[in-house]
Write a protein that holds these residues in place. Structure first.
Motif, short mmCIF file in Angstrom:
data_model
loop_
_atom_site.label_atom_id
_atom_site.label_comp_id
_atom_site.label_asym_id
_atom_site.label_seq_id
_atom_site.Cartn_x
_atom_site.Cartn_y
_atom_site.Cartn_z
N THR A 1 0.76 -1.40 0.18
CA THR A 1 -0.10 -0.11 -0.10
C THR A 1 1.10 1.34 -0.10
N GLY A 2 0.55 2.09 -0.86
CA GLY A 2 1.26 3.36 -0.92
C GLY A 2 2.69 3.18 -1.52
N MET A 3 3.30 2.01 -1.63
CA MET A 3 4.47 2.03 -2.00
C MET A 3 4.85 2.17 -3.74
N GLU A 4 5.51 3.19 -4.31
CA GLU A 4 5.33 3.40 -5.63
C GLU A 4 6.99 3.22 -6.18
N TYR A 5 7.13 2.89 -7.38
CA TYR A 5 8.40 2.90 -8.12
C TYR A 5 9.01 3.96 -8.32
N LEU A 6 10.49 3.70 -7.99
CA LEU A 6 11.21 4.95 -8.16
C LEU A 6 12.55 4.45 -8.71
N ILE A 7 13.06 5.19 -9.75
CA ILE A 7 14.56 5.16 -10.29
C ILE A 7 15.14 6.21 -9.40
N ARG A 8 15.91 6.04 -8.43
CA ARG A 8 16.57 7.06 -7.60
C ARG A 8 17.92 7.21 -8.63
N PHE A 9 18.11 8.79 -8.55
CA PHE A 9 19.09 9.30 -9.24
C PHE A 9 20.26 9.96 -8.08
N GLU A 10 21.50 9.45 -7.80
CA GLU A 10 22.40 9.98 -7.20
C GLU A 10 23.79 10.73 -7.71
N CYS B 1 11.32 9.96 -16.74
CA CYS B 1 10.12 10.34 -16.14
C CYS B 1 9.99 9.99 -14.66
N LEU B 2 9.59 11.12 -13.85
CA LEU B 2 9.70 10.84 -12.27
C LEU B 2 8.60 10.13 -12.00
N HIS B 3 7.68 9.80 -12.68
CA HIS B 3 6.31 9.31 -12.21
C HIS B 3 5.72 9.99 -10.94
N CYS B 4 5.64 11.21 -11.05
CA CYS B 4 5.39 12.15 -10.11
C CYS B 4 4.18 11.70 -9.33
N VAL B 5 4.30 12.11 -8.08
CA VAL B 5 3.16 11.93 -7.25
C VAL B 5 1.53 12.60 -7.50
N ILE C 1 19.23 3.66 -9.05
CA ILE C 1 18.92 2.49 -8.61
C ILE C 1 17.30 2.33 -8.32
N LEU C 2 17.00 1.19 -8.58
CA LEU C 2 15.27 0.77 -8.64
C LEU C 2 15.04 0.42 -7.30
N GLU C 3 13.93 1.34 -6.88
CA GLU C 3 13.62 1.10 -5.72
C GLU C 3 11.90 1.25 -5.49
N ARG C 4 11.42 0.58 -4.29
CA ARG C 4 9.99 1.07 -4.08
C ARG C 4 9.92 1.57 -2.60
N VAL C 5 9.45 3.11 -2.98
CA VAL C 5 9.46 3.97 -1.60
C VAL C 5 7.94 4.48 -1.64
N ASP C 6 7.77 5.20 -0.18
CA ASP C 6 6.39 5.67 -0.04
C ASP C 6 6.42 7.07 -0.66
N LYS D 1 9.16 9.65 -2.24
CA LYS D 1 9.30 9.95 -3.66
C LYS D 1 8.91 11.54 -4.12
N VAL D 2 8.32 12.17 -3.05
CA VAL D 2 8.26 13.81 -3.26
C VAL D 2 9.31 14.36 -3.05
N ARG D 3 10.47 13.75 -2.03
CA ARG D 3 11.66 14.52 -1.48
C ARG D 3 12.54 14.30 -2.64
N HIS D 4 12.57 13.08 -3.42
CA HIS D 4 13.33 12.82 -4.57
C HIS D 4 12.93 13.77 -5.68
N GLU D 5 11.78 14.03 -5.75
CA GLU D 5 11.31 14.71 -6.78
C GLU D 5 11.57 16.20 -6.85
N ARG D 6 11.88 16.54 -5.54
CA ARG D 6 12.40 18.00 -5.41
C ARG D 6 13.58 18.21 -5.73
N LEU D 7 14.35 17.18 -5.14
CA LEU D 7 15.85 16.88 -5.42
C LEU D 7 16.08 17.35 -6.97
#
Lengths: 735, 175
Positions: free
Chosen positions: B4-13, B62-66, B149-154, B158-164
């Motif tokens: 529940t509530g977990m979304e896919y994210l490709i994190r960029f570092e 694509c960030l697959h925004c919230v 990095i492929l992750e599933r995050v809440d 995801k919003v925090r990553h999006e802002r970055l």
């Protein structure tokens, strides 16, 4: 991904997976030596993934590696051998068979050998490729020493290091606290390989990273300190650093006393090279020079990694020697976290070059020695400088080369002096190109030999430190051709040299060469990700054995006659060269030719690596060309604005020697007095509707811009042709 | 919904990116993208001025925004937030190729392809669903520095990553 994952992908997609070695870039070549899984669908090579099990790239693949299928299936590939029927340069050919091509070349070379001597044949060397030693072997058996090494890459560093330190010491990235990248591009030269990963891990460890180069690329951009040196002035910078280190007594006295020869003479020699003197030449703030010298000398674990950027100046040998001396006097050699003497692997395949056959008669026939004849053969065998071979065709001095074979190298865009090169190709008796696709000067060739990419070959084996891997065949050849290896084996056989070339049989060659490892090619091929070896425990302070090494020159004099590091080089002195490193200006520079600065106020130099292409290859590959679609000049925004130049404008770059038409890229990370362009531009990209550029003036070939003056453009010891000049830059107006 | 509530994210570092463009080209090759269509783009970012200047990189898809602005803007309702993985999904049959999403997206992500349909990164999930095996998104698989990095995050993560990423993308265009 790993092999299980790759097999799973292939199974689900109805494909085959072939573990092999990437063939897209030079050093391990053809191919940088990264492990890949190649996927084949219905007989077609479709895509690539990185091999996790390869210790070279550990699953990473760069842009070039992924673009391999587009390169293999490019409309620029050639499918049949061609023989010229029109005039040179006209581009009229008739198709001939592979056998007819071999026969025609063999007949011509045999006739020329009888008439002009074997030395009338030269083979131009590409960047170091897996087949380079086969070219040497062919020439040795034929009787010619004229292996045309670039004169601008790798061997220049090797020569200056070997005759100063007895070894080319490798940076200990893993343990260094200060890492100085000097004229080096650790990323684009192999983005997924060890140097790039070492760069990242050193940063994450908190090592201090310094980048010395004229402009900021992603490596320098991520460094702690950028030292923006003017192109071609590294020797002045290094000499001033020696001045500081010795003048402030920041040396390792015990090491100097025990293992260095000529310290007192070096000490008095470098007194003249003050940081203020260097500032005027290399444009680096004298305070930064002092600070850098102190940091290096006083950080116990400090390494210097020098790159190809230092090998393109008339003072290149001096720069490299002075840096070697910095390592020596500070004791930063073969100790943890410094520059290390890495022993050769204990077990290796049999060497391909026939080194035991080199003799003085052969050396005496060099048409344009890359290194002075007294130091020949050097590590890779006898060599003439690539450009001097072409020049001899025009000048007929000391004698004219009559036949040139160019395997995987494009003389009109790879070396300096394009106008001389084109004149030579017009005049040359016999010119053979051997490449996977159309080349820049193919229309001058008498015979065009298409060859297989490594994906179509099934050989050779690839040996990287700690990894031996078979280059497995991914697909059948797309045309009537074989590999470069097979071309030279079969040509040798046709010329009666079969006894020295495994009867022309490449499979027999592979098995013979692997025999010292008690391994056959079939056995190696049965190992899906090759054989990984574990490095032995590091050993340090191997001074005695390193400093007593014998050179490969005729007579095998030791590299270091005193058994010590040559701060004062009696070997060079006896041969008539400067025993101490000194400063020599490029042919044109702000300090050498200030009178030119009114007309040509900016310094031009060029990049030899890019993230998208291997040298002058692969501009025809759409995936890569989309990353760098057009030739661009890096110019500082202030310098551009002064000239009314805006981003992406077409501009004219003019020097005393030629002019280019390129686009402007307003680039914040470059010295405002310097502009830089990537070398190797000539080819269009049909899929993207991009045309070829002219090879000479008005194109984008930076080689037309430089001096090739025999007195000024070369380093006297190591050839090292200058890639610096002065230019003016203005908006392009059609005239 | 799986988690529940977990979304896919490709994190960029950014610290681990060396700007090699391997991800961009892996994507083009594995997804068979036509020239000009880029699901992933790599940018250079300058910091400071000569001579005190550094640079960093951004690899962006694509960030697959919230809260995806492309979906909100689409006049056909062809773009929607898919519930299981939190992907921003394109209904190709409903897409008219009008390009409103291109304007709406703050990152230049939507690509109008030759057949007049908007396509973009689908974290390779749609591609897998269509029967083409990939295992790991090739951009992630190929990265030498593991900057992706492929992750599933809440959603808050995801919003925090999006802002970055929003900040970095702004910097790519600041000079």
């Amino acid at each position: 991904m790993n092999y299980e994952q790759a097999k799973n992908v292939a199974l689900r997609n109805g494909e085959q997976v072939v573990p092999t070695v990437c063939g897209m870039c030079g050093p391990g070549g053809p191919g940088g030596g990264c492990g890949i899984y190649a996927f084949v669908k219905d007989g077609r090579f479709v895509r690539v993934s990185g091999m996790d099990e390869s210790p070279v790239n550990r699953g990473g693949v760069c842009a070039k590696g992924h673009a391999a299928p587009q390169w293999v299936y490019s409309p620029e590939r050639l499918t049949h051998p061609l023989r010229r029927v029109g005039k040179k340069g006209q581009g009229r050919f008739e198709q001939i068979s592979w056998e007819a091509a071999i026969e025609h070349i063999a007949d011509t070379l045999a006739r020329q050998k009888a008439k002009y001597g074997a030395e009338s044949l030269a083979i131009l060397s590409p960047a170091k490729r897996a087949y380079s030693e086969y070219l040497q072997r062919f020439l040795t058996v034929h009787g010619s020493p004229n292996y045309g090494h670039s004169g601008i890459c790798v061997m220049q560093r090797a020569f200056a290091f070997m005759y100063t330190l007895g070894d080319w010491p490798r940076p200990d990235y893993e343990q260094g606290d200060l890492i100085i990248y000097w004229g080096r591009q650790p990323i684009f030269s192999g983005p997924v390989a060890r140097p790039a990963r070492a760069f990242l891990s050193a940063r994450q460890r908190g090592a201090r990273i310094v980048a010395i180069k004229p402009s900021v690329e992603p490596d320098a951009g991520m460094a702690d300190i950028w030292v923006p040196v003017r192109p071609g002035t590294d020797a002045a910078l290094a000499l001033a650093m020696l001045h500081v280190v010795i003048g402030e007594n920041l040396i390792d006295q015990a090491f100097v006393d025990t293992w260095c020869y000529g310290f007192k003479r070096l000490k008095s020699h470098v007194k003249q090279y003050t940081p203020e003197w260097a500032r005027q030449i290399c444009g680096v703030d004298s305070g930064q020079i002092v600070q850098l010298a102190r940091w290096y000398a006083t950080t116990p674990r400090a390494v210097i990694d020098i790159g190809n950027g230092l090998e393109h100046a008339p003072s290149a040998s001096d720069a490299i020697r002075a840096i070697a001396m910095l390592m020596a006097v500070t004791g930063h050699l073969d100790r943890p976290g410094t520059n290390l003497f890495v022993p050769a692997p204990r077990a290796a395949p049999r060497g391909v070059a026939l080194k035991e056959r080199y003799d003085k008669d052969l050396i005496d026939k060099l048409v344009g020695p890359e290194f002075p004849s007294i130091f020949q053969p050097f590590l890779e065998g006898p060599s003439s400088a690539y450009y001097r071979i072409l020049e001899s065709v025009v000048t007929e001095h000391p004698y004219p080369i009559r036949a040139i074979i160019a395997p995987g190298t494009q003389p009109s865009v790879s070396t300096r002096g394009t106008k001389t090169v084109l004149a030579a190709l017009q005049k040359l008796d016999f010119f053979v190109t051997v490449d996977v696709a159309r080349t820049a000067e193919m229309n001058f060739a008498d015979v065009v030999v298409p060859v297989a990419t490594s994906y179509e070959s099934g050989h050779p084996y690839h040996m990287a430190p700690g990894w031996l891997m078979a280059t497995n065949r991914v697909i059948e050849p797309l045309g009537e051709y074989k590999s470069t290896f097979q071309f030279f084996l079969e040509l040798a056989d046709a010329m009666g040299y079969g006894n020295d070339f495994w009867g022309g049989d490449i499979d027999a060659a592979m098995d013979d060469l692997l025999e010292p490892l008690d391994l056959s090619m079939a056995e190696l091929m049965s190992k899906p990700h090759g054989i990984a070896g574990k490095p032995g425990p590091p050993t340090y302070e191997k001074y005695q054995q390193t400093f007593s090494r014998l050179s490969p020159a005729i007579g095998h004099a030791p590299f270091l006659p005193q058994g010590k590091i040559a701060l004062y080089n009696t070997t060079f002195e006896a041969a008539g060269f400067n025993p101490l490193p000194a400063w020599r200006e490029p042919p044109e520079s702000l300090t050498a030719t200030p009178e030119l600065a009114d007309t040509y106020p900016l310094i031009l130099s060029d990049y030899h690596t890019s993230k998208s292409f291997s040298a002058s290859w692969q501009r025809n590959v759409p995936h890569l060309r989309e990353i760098e679609p057009e030739p661009i000049l890096h110019i500082h925004p202030d310098t551009a604005t002064e000239r009314g130049i805006q981003e992406n404008d077409w501009i004219r770059v003019s020097s005393l020697h030629g002019f280019m038409k390129v686009r402007a890229r307003l680039y914040h990370g470059i010295r405002p007095d310097t502009v830089m362009v990537l070398h190797g531009w000539w080819q269009g990209c049909k899929e993207l509707g991009l045309d070829d550029y002219p090879l000479a003036d008005g194109g984008a070939n930076v080689n037309v811009m430089y001096s090739v003056d025999q007195e000024k453009a070369y380093d006297p010891l190591i050839t090292a042709m200058s890639s610096q000049t002065l230019v003016q830059v203005e908006r392009w107006e059609d005239r | 919904m799986g988690q529940t509530g977990m979304e896919y994210l490709i994190r960029f570092e950014a610290e681990r990116c060396i700007q090699c463009h391997g991800c961009e080209t892996a994507c083009k090759s594995w997804r068979g993208l036509e020239p000009g269509v880029r699901y992933r783009r790599v940018f250079n970012i300058w910091h400071g001025q000569y001579p005190l200047i550094t640079s960093s990189s951004l690899s962006l898809s694509c960030l697959h925004c919230v809260e995806p602005s492309c979906a909100a803007a689409c006049p056909e309702g062809a773009i929607f937030k898919e519930p299981e993985y939190g992907m921003v999904h394109v209904d190709e049959a409903a897409c008219s190729g009008c390009g409103v999403c291109v304007e709406a997206c703050g990152y230049g992500v939507p690509q109008i392809t030759g057949d007049g349909v908007m396509r973009k990164c689908d974290v390779c999930i749609d591609h897998e669903a269509a029967g083409e095996a990939i295992e790991v998104p090739p951009c992630v698989d190929t990265c030498p520095g593991t900057a992706l990095i492929l992750e599933r995050v809440d959603r808050s993560e995801k919003v925090r990553h999006e802002r970055l990423i929003q900040k970095l993308y702004g910097e790519t265009r600041s000079v």
